[in-house]
Design a protein around this motif. Sequence first.
Motif, PDB file in Angstrom:
ATOM      1  N   ASP A 445      17.494  -6.510  14.039  1.00  0.00           N
ATOM      2  CA  ASP A 445      17.049  -6.079  15.368  1.00  0.00           C
ATOM      3  C   ASP A 445      16.762  -4.586  15.433  1.00  0.00           C
ATOM      4  O   ASP A 445      16.043  -4.126  16.333  1.00  0.00           O
ATOM      5  N   ARG A 448      12.902  -2.806  15.588  1.00  0.00           N
ATOM      6  CA  ARG A 448      11.992  -2.510  16.689  1.00  0.00           C
ATOM      7  C   ARG A 448      11.868  -1.000  16.874  1.00  0.00           C
ATOM      8  O   ARG A 448      12.842  -0.307  17.126  1.00  0.00           O
ATOM      9  N   TYR A 470       8.654  -8.085  13.026  1.00  0.00           N
ATOM     10  CA  TYR A 470       9.973  -7.461  13.206  1.00  0.00           C
ATOM     11  C   TYR A 470       9.936  -6.256  14.148  1.00  0.00           C
ATOM     12  O   TYR A 470      10.974  -5.664  14.421  1.00  0.00           O
ATOM     13  N   GLY A 471       8.756  -5.855  14.593  1.00  0.00           N
ATOM     14  CA  GLY A 471       8.662  -4.762  15.553  1.00  0.00           C
ATOM     15  C   GLY A 471       8.463  -3.392  14.954  1.00  0.00           C
ATOM     16  O   GLY A 471       8.706  -2.365  15.623  1.00  0.00           O
ATOM     17  N   SER A 473       6.748  -0.026  14.076  1.00  0.00           N
ATOM     18  CA  SER A 473       5.751   0.696  14.875  1.00  0.00           C
ATOM     19  C   SER A 473       4.760   1.483  14.031  1.00  0.00           C
ATOM     20  O   SER A 473       3.675   1.823  14.512  1.00  0.00           O
TER      21      SER A 473
END
Length: 508
Positions: A445, A448, A470-471, A473
């Motif tokens: 988690d 992100r 998985y987020g 960026s």
Amino acid sequence: MKRRALISVYDKTNIVSFAKALIKHDFEIISTGGTYSVLKEAGIKVIPVMQVTDSKEILNGRVKTLHPAIHGGILAVRNDDHHMAQLNEESIHPIDLVCVNLYPFSETVNKESTSFNEAIEQIDIGGPTLLRAAAKNHKYVTVITDTNDYQSVITELNQCGETTPDTRRRLATTVFFHTADYDSKIASYLNQEEFPETITLSYKRKQILRYGENPHQKAALYSDSHINNTLILRTKQLHGKDLSYNNIKDANTASDIINEYSAPTVVALKHMNPCGIGSAKTIYDAWIKAYDGDQISIFGGIIATNQVIDHQTAIEMGKLFLELIIAPGFTEEALQLLKKRKNTRLLELIDERKDEQCFNITTVTDGLLMQEQDQKKVNLNQLEIPTKKKPCNEEFEQLLFAWKAVKHVKSNAIVIAKDSQTIGIGAGQMNRVGAAEIALRQAGDKCRGAVLASDGFFPMPDTVELAVKYGISSIIQPGGSIRDQDSIDACNKHGISMVLTKTRHFKH
């Protein structure tokens, strides 16, 4: 006929006491130059070489022992009637012991102020010639070049009246290793080729290790005698057992990684791969980040820091088993606390690492591979941002942090980073997606808003697609694939940024 010893040394440590001991065993001494003066001033009866050769020194001392009266006396085979008849015919006295050490070429050229001509003058000619002649004829001649061997020779003379064949062979072996080392230093100094046709490597044994990678393998540690900034020479062990083979390899890698970072940083390493790296304003906070990066793998690992370890940090480190901690220093409280960990080795860096170009050498069957060390830093002017979205300042900072880390992870390598902390590392996989899956799954988690670094380019967009799930960026990777555009399009499709470095960092 009295036994004769030739003594001509640059390093005059214990030479007077050695010469006196030889005289007690009925040797007569011949000598040259400064050695002759030192022995004479000490009241020792000594014969000048000029008297033996009936020739004066010439060329400012460049030629003094290069003469048949000297080398004939050294090289004559004692049980060869023809050799001995020639000595008798030429009135040459056999020389039974040669004690010589050489001009300090290496020490001279290591001084920045040394000119080329000064270096050339420190190339010893007569000394190596004497040593090699005596070593060749070690069946009859005792040859000594290491001052540490004086006492063992005298002990044997006291016990046996002469040196044993085994001792003479051991001393001759020492000589040939020494002259080979000496010549290799000269060749390295004069060499102007990056990869010369022939290389001679010279290493000095530092210690015999308990065992190698595994208990059934023998091992020893050698240091490059041409370079004075290797890890083992730049550290002082403050506590713990001797370093093992694996400790040394891991410590060297950890030292390479920590050298990448200027902010207070802690590197946790296991089996030649970082398992956690953290940078912060204090070394304590950096430790917390490195530990949280992988709380499982860090157990029994290697720790390197670029800041002095304080008491607060030591308290936290002391809560788990660590094989080795390397730091530029420890506060007294921290040192005493960590010394309570009997099986944790503590190393203090005592000399700053220099970023001079060195080479990696790896053995292959019947040969060596040699390459420049990968010391290339990020060139900000070379970076390319091909995506529609550009990384913000915080993302860009994290991308650079992750890029420094992935450079030292076994390829194929993926590093996930956030807030100057590695949160997922995938190392040594056969394909890049596999490495990404390991790293992303480990980060979970935390992914992100995090960034992803890859040591090699993406041949397909699958790594980008996985990162997006998985987020992640922003991504940093070398680029250079014929299908770069596929990965760029995938980033644009999902609204994330990508930076291309134009440099890859494979580490096999």
